[in-house]
Design an enzyme around this catalytic site. Structure first.
Site, short mmCIF file in Angstrom:
data_model
loop_
_atom_site.label_atom_id
_atom_site.label_comp_id
_atom_site.label_asym_id
_atom_site.label_seq_id
_atom_site.Cartn_x
_atom_site.Cartn_y
_atom_site.Cartn_z
N ARG A 311 0.80 -1.23 0.00
CA ARG A 311 0.00 0.00 0.00
C ARG A 311 0.84 1.28 0.00
O ARG A 311 0.53 2.21 -0.76
CB ARG A 311 -0.98 0.03 1.18
CG ARG A 311 -1.97 -1.15 1.22
CD ARG A 311 -3.11 -0.93 2.19
NE ARG A 311 -4.01 0.08 1.70
CZ ARG A 311 -4.06 1.32 2.14
NH1 ARG A 311 -3.29 1.69 3.15
NH2 ARG A 311 -4.87 2.18 1.62
N CYS A 342 14.61 -5.42 -3.85
CA CYS A 342 15.50 -4.67 -4.74
C CYS A 342 14.72 -3.73 -5.65
O CYS A 342 14.63 -3.95 -6.87
CB CYS A 342 16.33 -5.65 -5.55
SG CYS A 342 17.42 -6.56 -4.46
#
Ligand code: LLP
Length: 413
Positions: A311, A342
């Protein structure tokens, strides 16, 4: 209102210290409070008791079967959007007559599954879907109970990604075309019109769009009545917001009072589809600090990120960060709390004043019960988090942390 509170230095879920849960089950871990879920459900139930109604929990907000079962036992039904959600609802023993099925992309298999399960109602989102449901119902010798999801052309004044009530979005039938499509549906032999549905968006923090939407829908039902179509179920969707930071969303009781004027005296059953306002503040995510990195800004690097809770990066959503042991609250640092993924967009909190956590500290990401675990992923081959339900002094594991084996369970090697 929720039951995650400090007692002295320690943050608790009901009567259990969160540090104990973190140590026992590891991190990242989602923790839910049973008492909070029940309270939210009962608040809705009591607020709308002036009218015949059914609360269908929006399964997409949180599809843990134990939570669904808890809600079903309290009397809730389910608002589903896929065959998978139907499967979960049935698996926990939900009464199919309390299941409503919305969504723009129902497949033939999903429609057949829902018809064979005898669900209460399909909320139809397009003319082609309506034709398809009629064909499949005929094949299966069933009658499909339907409503149209009507787009009431109301601006929900929320984040565009979670707003749905305007023409420019893919959802629903434009209100000005609804009457004609109802008349078409009336001629189909294998469908029975029972309802009207509308859902205008999520995390709505004012009552006005709900009132506007209901007024528009009621006008439509009156027009339908004139052409001999009697609506038994008025599904007003979900969307009531919660407090993440400083929002002051209306309580279900306020919303119900405002809608009362429009609803009283109508001979319909109301369906409500709340998700977030039931489960949002009833769940948190606990993570652990791995490293503190001081580069051009401060980074608190943790074991939980966008794979567990997407979110913040997807909607720039704010989630409060609390230290599990309060002494860390006294000092703050400005910077980002990030995960191990990453991606530069992998953060839980960005450019914010944060508790001055240290390596090894646990922290709680608040209000993570809705659209938290249910939107989590295996990105970077990270097993999904565990889920724990607290009930008074008892903490129960309700979903095991995924293992590395789970990552290849469906692969054909
Ligand atoms: N009914 C329908 C037809 C819906 O599409 C939704 C949510 C609900 C009910 C439940 O809405 P709620 O009461 O939870 O606001 N992932 C986003 C929210 C997407 C909402 C999608 N539809 C988020 O994390 O904010």
């Amino acid at each position: 209102m929720h039951f995650f509170k400090y007692r002295g230095e320690e943050l608790y879920a009901e009567d259990v210290p969160l540090s104990k849960i973190a140590k026992r089950f590891g991190t990242p871990v989602y923790v839910y409070s049973r008492k909070t879920i029940e309270r939210h459900y009962k608040t809705y139930r009591d607020s709308f008791k002036y009218i015949d109604h059914l609360l269908c929990f929006a399964v997409k907000a949180n599809s843990n079967p134990v939570i669904l079962k808890l809600l079903a036992r309290l009397g809730a039904g389910a608002d589903i959007v896929s065959g998978g959600e139907l499967y979960l609802a049935l698996k926990i023993g939900m009464d199919p007559q309390k299941i409503v099925y919305t969504g723009v992309g129902k497949t033939e298999e999903e429609i057949a599954f829902a018809l064979n399960s005898d669900i209460l109602m399909f909320n139809i989102e397009s003319e082609e879907e309506l034709r398809q449901i009629d064909i499949i119902a005929k094949k299966l010798k069933k009658k499909a109970r339907i409503g149209l999801r009507v787009n009431p052309e109301v601006d929900a004044k929320t984040h565009p990604y979670i707003s749905t009530g305007l023409k420019k979005y893919k959802f629903g039938i434009p209100i000005e075309e609804a009457l004609e499509l109802y008349l078409f549906a009336k001629r189909l032999k294998n469908v029975e019109i029972i309802g009207v549905h509308s859902h205008i968006g999520s995390q709505i923090t004012v009552t006005e769009p709900f009132i506007q939407s209901l007024s528009n829908i009621l006008r439509l039902t009156e027009n339908l009545k004139r052409v001999g179509i009697d609506i038994k179920y008025l599904d007003i969707g979900g969307g009531l917001g919660i407090r993440y930071k400083d929002e002051e969303p209306p309580l279900p009781s306020q919303l119900s009072m405002e809608l009362k004027k429009l609803l009283l005296g109508r001979n319909v059953k109301i369906i409500l589809e709340p998700g977030r306002s039931i489960i949002g503040n009833a769940g948190i995510l606990i993570g652990k600090v791995l490293y503190i990195k001081k580069a051009h800004k401060n980074f608190i690097i943790t074991d939980t990120g966008m794979n567990d809770l997407v979110r913040p990066t997807l909607y720039q959503a704010y989630h409060q960060i609390l230290p599990v042991v309060k002494s860390r609250l006294t000092r703050t640092v400005f910077g980002d709390l990030v995960g191990p993924i990453c991606e530069s967009g992998d953060y839980i909190a960005k450019d914010r004043s944060l508790p001055a956590l240290k390596r090894g500290d646990y922290f709680a990401v608040m209000s993570a019960g809705a659209y938290g675990f249910s939107m989590s992923s295996n990105y970077n081959a990270r097993p999904r988090a565990a889920e724990v339900l607290v009930d008074g002094k008892k903490a129960t594991l309700i979903r095991k942390r995924e293992s590395y084996d789970d990552l290849i369970r469906n692969c054909i090697l």
